[in-house]
Write an enzyme that holds these catalytic residues in place. Sequence first.
Site, PDB file in Angstrom:
ATOM      1  N   ASP A 158     -33.852  -5.219  49.189  1.00  0.00           N
ATOM      2  CA  ASP A 158     -32.527  -4.981  48.611  1.00  0.00           C
ATOM      3  C   ASP A 158     -32.721  -4.310  47.261  1.00  0.00           C
ATOM      4  OD1 ASP A 158     -32.253  -7.255  46.353  1.00  0.00           O
ATOM      5  OD2 ASP A 158     -33.274  -8.100  48.088  1.00  0.00           O
ATOM      6  N   GLY A 215     -36.702  -7.458  45.493  1.00  0.00           N
ATOM      7  CA  GLY A 215     -35.602  -6.573  45.139  1.00  0.00           C
ATOM      8  C   GLY A 215     -36.144  -5.387  44.359  1.00  0.00           C
ATOM      9  N   MET A 273     -39.793 -13.924  43.251  1.00  0.00           N
ATOM     10  CA  MET A 273     -39.753 -15.274  42.701  1.00  0.00           C
ATOM     11  C   MET A 273     -41.083 -16.021  42.707  1.00  0.00           C
ATOM     12  SD  MET A 273     -36.020 -16.435  44.269  1.00  0.00           S
ATOM     13  CE  MET A 273     -35.952 -17.969  43.361  1.00  0.00           C
ATOM     14  N   GLU A 274     -42.192 -15.340  43.067  1.00  0.00           N
ATOM     15  CA  GLU A 274     -43.463 -16.060  43.188  1.00  0.00           C
ATOM     16  C   GLU A 274     -44.693 -15.342  42.643  1.00  0.00           C
ATOM     17  OE1 GLU A 274     -40.459 -17.237  45.953  1.00  0.00           O
ATOM     18  OE2 GLU A 274     -41.616 -15.385  46.126  1.00  0.00           O
ATOM     19  N   ILE A 325     -32.177 -12.037  42.027  1.00  0.00           N
ATOM     20  CA  ILE A 325     -31.548 -11.018  41.178  1.00  0.00           C
ATOM     21  C   ILE A 325     -30.497 -10.256  41.987  1.00  0.00           C
ATOM     22  CG2 ILE A 325     -31.930  -9.020  39.692  1.00  0.00           C
ATOM     23  CD1 ILE A 325     -33.159 -11.721  38.742  1.00  0.00           C
ATOM     24  N   GLU A 366     -42.443 -14.076  56.184  1.00  0.00           N
ATOM     25  CA  GLU A 366     -43.306 -13.157  55.450  1.00  0.00           C
ATOM     26  C   GLU A 366     -44.759 -13.217  55.917  1.00  0.00           C
ATOM     27  OE1 GLU A 366     -41.062 -12.820  51.145  1.00  0.00           O
ATOM     28  OE2 GLU A 366     -42.219 -14.656  51.540  1.00  0.00           O
TER      29      GLU A 366
END
Length: 236
Positions: free
Chosen positions: A198, A78, A174-175, A154, A12
Site C-alpha cells: 500500500d 507501506g 512494524m518489525e 501508517i 509472509e
Amino acid sequence: MLVGIIGAMDLEVQALKGLMDNAVVETISTIDFYKGNINGVETVVAVAGVGKVNAAVCSQTMILKYSPDIMINVGVAGGLSDEFKIGDIAVADSVVEHDMDTSPIGDPVGLISGINLVNIPCDKKLADLMEQAVSKVGTITSKRGVIASGDQFISKQEQRDRIKDNFGAIAAEMEGASIGHVCYMNGVPFGVLRAISDGANDDSHMDYPEFVKMAAANSIKIILELLNSINGGKLQ
C-alpha cells in the site's frame, strides 16, 4: 551456513515453510520455529507476530537457540517513495525506529538508547544479493534505502510525511528495525526485504487487504532466488 528468516504474519513466510525439506518444529515462547532446508540452504523460519516487541522476542530467541549466520526479515510494507508501485520491492540499506523519540531531552529524533544509533546498518553484501535476486526474477523492480519501523500502521498523510522528513525512509512497516536492533546487539549480519502492499496514505486501509497477498508472494519469489545465490556460495 544457517539463514534465519522472520516474517510478522504467516502469509509472509507460509510458502517458505511449505518448501522446507526435513522440517523440525520447535515451539519457544509461543513461537513456532521451523528448521530444515530450502533450496539447499539450512534455514530456520518463524512467524514473530506484528510489532516491534514480538519481533524482538522472536529474533533474540532465534539467535540464542539456533545461532544463525545471517538474519532476514521478509514481508510487506507501506511505500513512502513516490516511485513505488504495489508489489515493488524495498531493500533496506539501514533501518530506523521511527517512533523512538527522546528529542525533548536533546537527542536526535530516532536515537536508540544503548546503541546510540539512529540508522542501524544492514549487511551490504546481503543487500546487494537481494537487489540481484530482484533483477533475476525480472518482472519486479526494487529500490534501496532506509526502511522505518514503528508500532503503528501508517495510513495518514501526516504520518507518512513525518517519517519521510525525519529519516528519508522509502518504506514503513512494524518489525524490521526491531530485528535489526537485536541483530546489531548480537553481532549478527541482517537484511530487510519488503514488498509494497500500500502507499502508507489515506487509501492504505483499502489497498492493504486487497494487495497484501500479492505483495507477500513477490517477496517470497525474491527470497527463494536469494537462497539460490547463498547456496551458490555468494555470501562466503
